[in-house]
Write a protein that holds these residues in place. Structure first.
Motif, PDB file in Angstrom:
ATOM      1  N   MET A  32     -33.765  52.366 -19.533  1.00 39.02           N
ATOM      2  CA  MET A  32     -33.419  51.593 -20.458  1.00 39.02           C
ATOM      3  C   MET A  32     -32.009  51.279 -20.510  1.00 39.02           C
ATOM      4  SD  MET A  32     -34.243  51.762 -24.437  1.00 39.02           S
ATOM      5  CE  MET A  32     -33.306  53.218 -24.967  1.00 39.02           C
ATOM      6  N   THR A  33     -31.111  52.164 -20.482  1.00 43.74           N
ATOM      7  CA  THR A  33     -29.376  52.198 -20.613  1.00 43.74           C
ATOM      8  C   THR A  33     -28.916  51.379 -19.491  1.00 43.74           C
ATOM      9  OG1 THR A  33     -29.095  54.334 -19.781  1.00 43.74           O
ATOM     10  CG2 THR A  33     -29.162  54.163 -22.237  1.00 43.74           C
ATOM     11  N   ILE A  34     -29.514  51.348 -18.368  1.00 47.11           N
ATOM     12  CA  ILE A  34     -29.095  50.991 -17.119  1.00 47.11           C
ATOM     13  C   ILE A  34     -29.359  49.275 -17.456  1.00 47.11           C
ATOM     14  CG2 ILE A  34     -29.875  50.024 -14.714  1.00 47.11           C
ATOM     15  CD1 ILE A  34     -30.061  53.320 -14.401  1.00 47.11           C
ATOM     16  N   GLY A  35     -30.709  48.883 -17.788  1.00 46.58           N
ATOM     17  CA  GLY A  35     -31.159  47.612 -18.037  1.00 46.58           C
ATOM     18  C   GLY A  35     -30.212  47.076 -19.443  1.00 46.58           C
ATOM     19  N   MET A  36     -29.806  47.767 -20.222  1.00 46.06           N
ATOM     20  CA  MET A  36     -29.115  47.455 -21.314  1.00 46.06           C
ATOM     21  C   MET A  36     -27.610  47.008 -20.898  1.00 46.06           C
ATOM     22  SD  MET A  36     -30.476  49.508 -24.574  1.00 46.06           S
ATOM     23  CE  MET A  36     -29.239  49.278 -25.612  1.00 46.06           C
ATOM     24  N   GLY A  37     -27.112  47.851 -20.030  1.00 37.98           N
ATOM     25  CA  GLY A  37     -25.797  47.713 -19.322  1.00 37.98           C
ATOM     26  C   GLY A  37     -25.802  46.530 -18.545  1.00 37.98           C
ATOM     27  N   ILE A  38     -26.814  46.026 -17.848  1.00 34.01           N
ATOM     28  CA  ILE A  38     -26.772  45.011 -17.270  1.00 34.01           C
ATOM     29  C   ILE A  38     -26.835  43.542 -17.942  1.00 34.01           C
ATOM     30  CG2 ILE A  38     -28.297  43.582 -15.532  1.00 34.01           C
ATOM     31  CD1 ILE A  38     -28.931  46.246 -14.043  1.00 34.01           C
TER      32      ILE A  38
END
Length: 106
Positions: A32-38
């Motif tokens: 989830m945090t990777i997606g939010m970072g992108i």
């Protein structure tokens, strides 16, 4: 470095019977945090282009170097906003994996 540190601390103080659930939770939170970072990076890049006058009405916005500089600066500011969470962390967090025995002073 931050993701490696957090991945280590995610399991450091978890009892063995709860390790499976902690692994599942960490994997979901990490994705989830990777997606939010992108998404944050894309929004920052688009905001930088908009701020310099790109209308966004065309289907192919051309980004220039300064747009990327502003997007990276925004990512840096967002990262700095996480510092209070680390300052409030228990002083003995991760002792099991570090090999040290920090004493928490009351």
């Amino acid at each position: 470095m931050q993701f490696s540190t957090l991945a280590t601390l995610a399991y450091a103080d978890i009892p063995q019977p709860q390790m499976s659930a902690a692994s599942t939770l960490w994997s979901a939170a990490n994705q989830m945090t990777i997606g939010m970072g992108i998404a944050f990076g894309a929004m920052s890049l688009q905001a930088a282009a908009w701020a310099r006058g790109a209308t966004g009405a065309d289907t192919e916005t051309v980004f220039i170097l300064s747009d990327f500089k502003w997007a990276f600066a925004a990512a840096g500011v967002l990262t700095l906003l996480s510092l209070p969470g680390y300052w409030n962390m228990a002083h003995n967090a991760g002792d099991k994996v570090s090999g040290t025995k920090n004493k928490v002073k009351a």
